[in-house]
Design a protein around this motif. Structure first.
Motif, PDB file in Angstrom:
ATOM      1  N   LEU A   1       0.822  -1.209   0.000  1.00  0.00           N
ATOM      2  CA  LEU A   1       0.000   0.000   0.000  1.00  0.00           C
ATOM      3  C   LEU A   1       0.859   1.263   0.000  1.00  0.00           C
ATOM      4  O   LEU A   1       1.913   1.318   0.660  1.00  0.00           O
ATOM      5  CB  LEU A   1      -0.890   0.002   1.254  1.00  0.00           C
ATOM      6  N   ASP A   2       0.365   2.261  -0.707  1.00  0.00           N
ATOM      7  CA  ASP A   2       0.944   3.596  -0.599  1.00  0.00           C
ATOM      8  C   ASP A   2       0.203   4.284   0.536  1.00  0.00           C
ATOM      9  O   ASP A   2      -1.004   4.519   0.452  1.00  0.00           O
ATOM     10  CB  ASP A   2       0.719   4.321  -1.939  1.00  0.00           C
ATOM     11  N   ASP A   3       0.947   4.598   1.678  1.00  0.00           N
ATOM     12  CA  ASP A   3       0.257   5.255   2.793  1.00  0.00           C
ATOM     13  C   ASP A   3       0.676   6.718   2.900  1.00  0.00           C
ATOM     14  O   ASP A   3       0.497   7.359   3.925  1.00  0.00           O
ATOM     15  CB  ASP A   3       0.493   4.489   4.102  1.00  0.00           C
ATOM     16  N   GLY A   4       1.310   7.233   1.828  1.00  0.00           N
ATOM     17  CA  GLY A   4       1.651   8.651   1.773  1.00  0.00           C
ATOM     18  C   GLY A   4       3.007   8.952   2.382  1.00  0.00           C
ATOM     19  O   GLY A   4       3.493  10.077   2.295  1.00  0.00           O
ATOM     20  N   THR A   5       3.660   7.966   3.034  1.00  0.00           N
ATOM     21  CA  THR A   5       4.939   8.237   3.711  1.00  0.00           C
ATOM     22  C   THR A   5       6.111   8.103   2.762  1.00  0.00           C
ATOM     23  O   THR A   5       7.233   8.480   3.082  1.00  0.00           O
ATOM     24  CB  THR A   5       5.157   7.233   4.872  1.00  0.00           C
ATOM     25  N   GLY A   6       5.906   7.550   1.601  1.00  0.00           N
ATOM     26  CA  GLY A   6       6.987   7.289   0.659  1.00  0.00           C
ATOM     27  C   GLY A   6       7.549   5.885   0.826  1.00  0.00           C
ATOM     28  O   GLY A   6       8.279   5.392  -0.022  1.00  0.00           O
ATOM     29  N   THR A   7       7.218   5.218   1.954  1.00  0.00           N
ATOM     30  CA  THR A   7       7.644   3.828   2.150  1.00  0.00           C
ATOM     31  C   THR A   7       6.403   2.945   2.058  1.00  0.00           C
ATOM     32  O   THR A   7       5.373   3.257   2.672  1.00  0.00           O
ATOM     33  CB  THR A   7       8.267   3.645   3.564  1.00  0.00           C
ATOM     34  N   ASP A   8       6.507   1.859   1.285  1.00  0.00           N
ATOM     35  CA  ASP A   8       5.336   0.980   1.149  1.00  0.00           C
ATOM     36  C   ASP A   8       4.962   0.350   2.485  1.00  0.00           C
ATOM     37  O   ASP A   8       5.825   0.019   3.288  1.00  0.00           O
ATOM     38  CB  ASP A   8       5.624  -0.150   0.142  1.00  0.00           C
ATOM     39  N   ARG A   9       3.675   0.183   2.684  1.00  0.00           N
ATOM     40  CA  ARG A   9       3.172  -0.499   3.889  1.00  0.00           C
ATOM     41  C   ARG A   9       2.595  -1.840   3.445  1.00  0.00           C
ATOM     42  O   ARG A   9       1.896  -1.917   2.434  1.00  0.00           O
ATOM     43  CB  ARG A   9       2.087   0.357   4.549  1.00  0.00           C
ATOM     44  N   GLN A  10       2.871  -2.876   4.216  1.00  0.00           N
ATOM     45  CA  GLN A  10       2.316  -4.202   3.891  1.00  0.00           C
ATOM     46  C   GLN A  10       1.241  -4.576   4.900  1.00  0.00           C
ATOM     47  O   GLN A  10       1.454  -4.487   6.111  1.00  0.00           O
ATOM     48  CB  GLN A  10       3.429  -5.250   3.902  1.00  0.00           C
ATOM     49  N   ILE A  11       0.094  -4.945   4.383  1.00  0.00           N
ATOM     50  CA  ILE A  11      -0.980  -5.439   5.268  1.00  0.00           C
ATOM     51  C   ILE A  11      -1.490  -6.755   4.704  1.00  0.00           C
ATOM     52  O   ILE A  11      -1.649  -6.899   3.489  1.00  0.00           O
ATOM     53  CB  ILE A  11      -2.137  -4.406   5.386  1.00  0.00           C
ATOM     54  N   LEU A  12      -1.731  -7.714   5.596  1.00  0.00           N
ATOM     55  CA  LEU A  12      -2.345  -8.980   5.166  1.00  0.00           C
ATOM     56  C   LEU A  12      -3.785  -8.996   5.653  1.00  0.00           C
ATOM     57  O   LEU A  12      -4.069  -8.564   6.779  1.00  0.00           O
ATOM     58  CB  LEU A  12      -1.573 -10.166   5.740  1.00  0.00           C
ATOM     59  N   SER A  13      -4.644  -9.460   4.810  1.00  0.00           N
ATOM     60  CA  SER A  13      -6.061  -9.417   5.184  1.00  0.00           C
ATOM     61  C   SER A  13      -6.745 -10.725   4.761  1.00  0.00           C
ATOM     62  O   SER A  13      -6.512 -11.227   3.656  1.00  0.00           O
ATOM     63  CB  SER A  13      -6.711  -8.214   4.467  1.00  0.00           C
ATOM     64  N   GLY A  14      -7.578 -11.260   5.631  1.00  0.00           N
ATOM     65  CA  GLY A  14      -8.211 -12.579   5.360  1.00  0.00           C
ATOM     66  C   GLY A  14      -9.462 -12.478   4.506  1.00  0.00           C
ATOM     67  O   GLY A  14     -10.537 -12.920   4.909  1.00  0.00           O
ATOM     68  N   ILE A  15      -9.333 -11.879   3.339  1.00  0.00           N
ATOM     69  CA  ILE A  15     -10.532 -11.634   2.538  1.00  0.00           C
ATOM     70  C   ILE A  15     -10.468 -12.275   1.145  1.00  0.00           C
ATOM     71  O   ILE A  15     -11.226 -11.920   0.246  1.00  0.00           O
ATOM     72  CB  ILE A  15     -10.796 -10.118   2.380  1.00  0.00           C
ATOM     73  N   ALA A  16      -9.592 -13.274   0.965  1.00  0.00           N
ATOM     74  CA  ALA A  16      -9.400 -13.865  -0.373  1.00  0.00           C
ATOM     75  C   ALA A  16     -10.688 -14.480  -0.923  1.00  0.00           C
ATOM     76  O   ALA A  16     -10.874 -14.578  -2.135  1.00  0.00           O
ATOM     77  CB  ALA A  16      -8.299 -14.909  -0.316  1.00  0.00           C
ATOM     78  N   LYS A  17     -11.576 -14.873  -0.009  1.00  0.00           N
ATOM     79  CA  LYS A  17     -12.835 -15.494  -0.427  1.00  0.00           C
ATOM     80  C   LYS A  17     -13.745 -14.492  -1.150  1.00  0.00           C
ATOM     81  O   LYS A  17     -14.619 -14.854  -1.926  1.00  0.00           O
ATOM     82  CB  LYS A  17     -13.485 -16.003   0.863  1.00  0.00           C
ATOM     83  N   TYR A  18     -13.548 -13.211  -0.858  1.00  0.00           N
ATOM     84  CA  TYR A  18     -14.484 -12.203  -1.375  1.00  0.00           C
ATOM     85  C   TYR A  18     -13.966 -11.418  -2.574  1.00  0.00           C
ATOM     86  O   TYR A  18     -14.752 -10.820  -3.302  1.00  0.00           O
ATOM     87  CB  TYR A  18     -14.848 -11.212  -0.257  1.00  0.00           C
ATOM     88  N   TYR A  19     -12.644 -11.341  -2.734  1.00  0.00           N
ATOM     89  CA  TYR A  19     -12.093 -10.524  -3.822  1.00  0.00           C
ATOM     90  C   TYR A  19     -11.011 -11.255  -4.589  1.00  0.00           C
ATOM     91  O   TYR A  19     -10.254 -12.042  -4.008  1.00  0.00           O
ATOM     92  CB  TYR A  19     -11.468  -9.236  -3.260  1.00  0.00           C
ATOM     93  N   LYS A  20     -10.939 -10.918  -5.883  1.00  0.00           N
ATOM     94  CA  LYS A  20      -9.774 -11.373  -6.661  1.00  0.00           C
ATOM     95  C   LYS A  20      -8.735 -10.263  -6.510  1.00  0.00           C
ATOM     96  O   LYS A  20      -9.084  -9.078  -6.609  1.00  0.00           O
ATOM     97  CB  LYS A  20     -10.150 -11.495  -8.136  1.00  0.00           C
TER      98      LYS A  20
END
Ligand code: ME8
Length: 652
Positions: free
Chosen positions: A575-594
């Motif tokens: 993710l781009d969180d505006g800081t210039g450094t990428d942020r990584q988030i893991l989310s348990g939503i693979a069932k709902y989105y490609k």
């Protein structure tokens, strides 16, 4: 046969699969059969009208499993339950004499005997089946019979099937069946003959697989456990077991077999005109006199289904328009042998034009004028005017013969058109004779009485001939005409009503329907029921403002998103969180989105949660989403915000 009867008449509908709700297309064939049965009774025949349900097969077994009930419970509910098949036929005023269920014990035992007989005479033998099977149609196909790799009957996917099976020597009867189709009137309309001969017989009739081992919901082959009889053998012989063939439950075979006609839909002509006669030939039994393959009611040129905007539920349609109007519409609007395009608009229009305007008006105007001008009874003194009367009288007197000619050909639409020509002529006769002018002069009263008598007599004959189509309406009209005779022998005679007939007034038989309003109401009814949404209970504990403000919600933009190996739940976001450094988030939503559909979206993340490891990867924050349950199914939507909001914007 009774002394007075003209003869016996045996007519059947297909037996219906109790696998889904019956729609107006199913009612079409049953209403036609009912009209024919009532017509034959009117003529004085001793009629046996058979209908029923075809309850075995893999399709039913699967549906029962899905519903978590036994197949027997499943079919019992659809056949006997509220709003089921029997209820529908009662509602539609279907005058069947016998109802067969293929799960009835007597039928099951009879099918076992029939199967054994064909095995004993060598026409059924054991082999191995390898080919294709269409589950919805319960039909076996060879590769070469498929159309574009799909079922040639319904166009759906077929599955591979291979199992030890019994076969019926259909090939042995190819020549006799071809001769039957080409050189007799066995199959009608005749247009269906070439399709059968060219598509099925000429390419070479193969022996038919007549047992299955991959499911159990069927008639067991009693001499070879594990095999059940192919559902179409079980189904076709219903026409005979329901009369007592190979069972003691009934004893009508001698009187009613061979059947006068089997009414069936066009897609099952192959079973009735090739397989059915071949099996009867194998058992040396008389063949039915006729198989009539009617057309389909289509929606927008395609198969009937609930999803296409028009209401096709016969319960709803009967409730809104009346059973007789619906029955009439089905047979008035479409030639029986061809397909017809069903629409609610056509239904309303037919009711308005034929029933409200033409028939309804004729009855109410005539009865109202008789009352208004003469009170209770017409006077006996009546004055003919041959010049004015001859055409109407002749049309009425010859109507029954014309109608009979059409009915004998199952040309219901033409028979009704003949009746409505006379009804239109009668309405014109009113305008020509202007009863309201005749009523002004005492001298012209006898003429007025004759005009009204002629109209009432026209109504009597038309209503009598409409009885098979609209039984309740015909009965009501008979009452309004002072209990008029409407038996067959009175319907080709003009002048049967007593001259001093006493009419009974009543409300409009068919009130005019406001097309626009009704179509809007039907559309509303067709909308899917609102989904039942369950919302999580609200938290009762308060959070103080300062604590809340500690949550750091930020707008973040998805740069990359991918599935996490070996996890069917997790998506990994860069993710781009505006800081210039990428942020990584893991989310348990693979069932709902490609993953690919989320790239570029602007989401909301809470960013000051302590980092945690998931499947060995670090997750720095959490993406916000909405969670709710619709019709028992859990749903999730990520919170997506306006793309104009820059990455890193603080949300508060
Ligand atoms: O075929 N228009 O049962 P089924 C006109 N069990 N007719 C229609 C129609 C439509 N839109 N939709 C269906 C079977 N039908 C077998 C019969 S007989 C020994 C076994 C007709 O419930 C269809 O053509 O699928 C068929 O004649 C009847 O409804 C029953 O269909």
């Amino acid at each position: 046969m009774c002394e007075k009867c003209k003869g016996n008449y045996y007519i059947t509908t297909p037996i219906y699969y109790p696998s889904a709700k019956l729609h107006i297309g199913h009612a079409y064939c049953t209403v036609a059969t009912d009209a024919m049965a009532r017509y034959k009774r009117l003529q004085g025949y001793n009629v046996k009208f058979l209908t029923g349900t075809d309850e075995h097969g893999q399709k039913i077994e699967d549906k029962a499993k899905e519903a978590g009930v036994t197949p027997q419970q499943y079919v019992d509910d659809i056949v006997l339950g509220e709003g089921g098949v029997l209820d529908l036929w009662k509602l539609m005023n279907i005058s069947y004499d016998r109802f067969i269920r293929t799960t009835d014990d007597y039928h099951v035992a009879a099918i076992q005997k029939i199967f054994k007989k064909m095995y004993d005479n060598g026409d059924i033998y054991k082999g191995a089946y390898k080919g294709k099977y269409c589950k919805p149609c319960e039909s076996f196909w060879t590769e070469s019979q498929l159309k574009d790799g799909k079922c040639p009957d319904c166009g759906r996917e077929v599955m591979d099937a291979e199992e030890e099976a019994y076969f019926f020597r259909l090939s042995k009867y190819a020549d006799r069946v071809q001769d039957l189709l080409e050189n007799t009137d066995f199959l009608e309309p005749r247009s269906r003959v070439s399709e059968m001969v060219n598509n099925f017989i000429k390419p070479g009739l193969e022996d038919l697989c007549v047992s299955r081992t991959s499911f159990t919901w069927g008639v067991p082959v009693d001499f070879d456990p594990g095999h059940v009889v192919y559902v179409w053998i079980d189904a076709l012989f219903n026409y005979m077991t329901a009369l007592g063939f190979e069972n003691d439950k009934y004893n009508d075979l001698e009187e009613f077999w061979p059947a006068d006609v089997h009414f069936i839909g066009k897609e099952i002509v192959r079973f009735h005109s090739i397989i059915w006669p071949a099996m009867l030939m194998s058992l040396d039994l008389p063949l039915p006199k006729k198989v009539y393959g009617h057309g389909w009611l289509l929606l927008d040129g395609g198969k009937m289904s609930k999803s296409k905007g028009n209401v096709v539920d016969p319960y709803i349609l009967s409730e809104r328009f009346g059973v007789d109007a619906l029955r009439f519409f089905l047979l008035r609007s479409f030639p029986f042998g061809s397909d017809g395009n069903f629409s609610n608009e056509l239904l309303i229009n037919t009711i308005n034009v034929d029933l409200a305007n033409d028939l309804g008006n004729l009855v109410s105007r005539t009865v109202a004028m008789a009352h208004k001008y003469f009170g209770e009874k017409l006077p006996a003194e009546q004055a003919e005017n041959p010049e004015m009367d001859a055409e109407l009288v002749a049309m009425v007197a010859s109507l029954r013969d014309k109608y009979e000619e059409q009915m004998e050909k199952f040309a219901f639409q033409n028979a009704l058109a003949d009746i409505f020509k006379v009804i239109s002529r009668a309405n014109k006769y009113i305008d020509e004779n202007t009863p309201w002018v005749l009523a002004k002069s005492e001298e012209l009263k006898p003429r007025l009485a004759k005009v009204l008598y002629n109209l009432l007599e026209t109504v009597r004959v038309c209503a009598g001939l409409l009885t098979p189509f609209m039984p309740a309406t015909a009965e009501e009209i008979a009452k309004r005409l002072g209990g008029a005779k409407m038996d067959w022998d009175s319907l080709n005679i003009f002048g049967v009503l007593p001259v001093d007939v006493a009419c009974v007034a009543g409300p409009a038989l068919f009130p005019r329907i406001d097309m626009e309003k009704e179509l809007a109401a039907l559309e509303e009814l067709n909308k899917p029921a609102k989904p039942a949404i369950e919302i999580e209970p609200y938290a009762e504990e308060h959070v103080d403002f300062d604590t809340f403000c500690k949550n750091d919600f930020r707008a973040v933009k998805v740069k990359e998103c991918k599935n996490v190996k070996k996890s069917d739940k997790l998506l990994q976001f860069t993710l781009d969180d505006g800081t210039g450094t990428d942020r990584q988030i893991l989310s348990g939503i693979a069932k709902y989105y490609k993953p690919e559909e989320l790239v570029g979206k602007t989401l909301v993340a809470i960013t000051n949660l302590p980092p945690r490891k998931m499947m060995g990867r670090e997750s720095c924050g959490m993406l916000l989403s909405a969670v709710h349950t619709v019709n028992g199914e859990e749903k999730l939507n990520l919170i997506m915000i306006d793309d104009a909001i820059p990455a890193g914007a603080k949300l508060c």
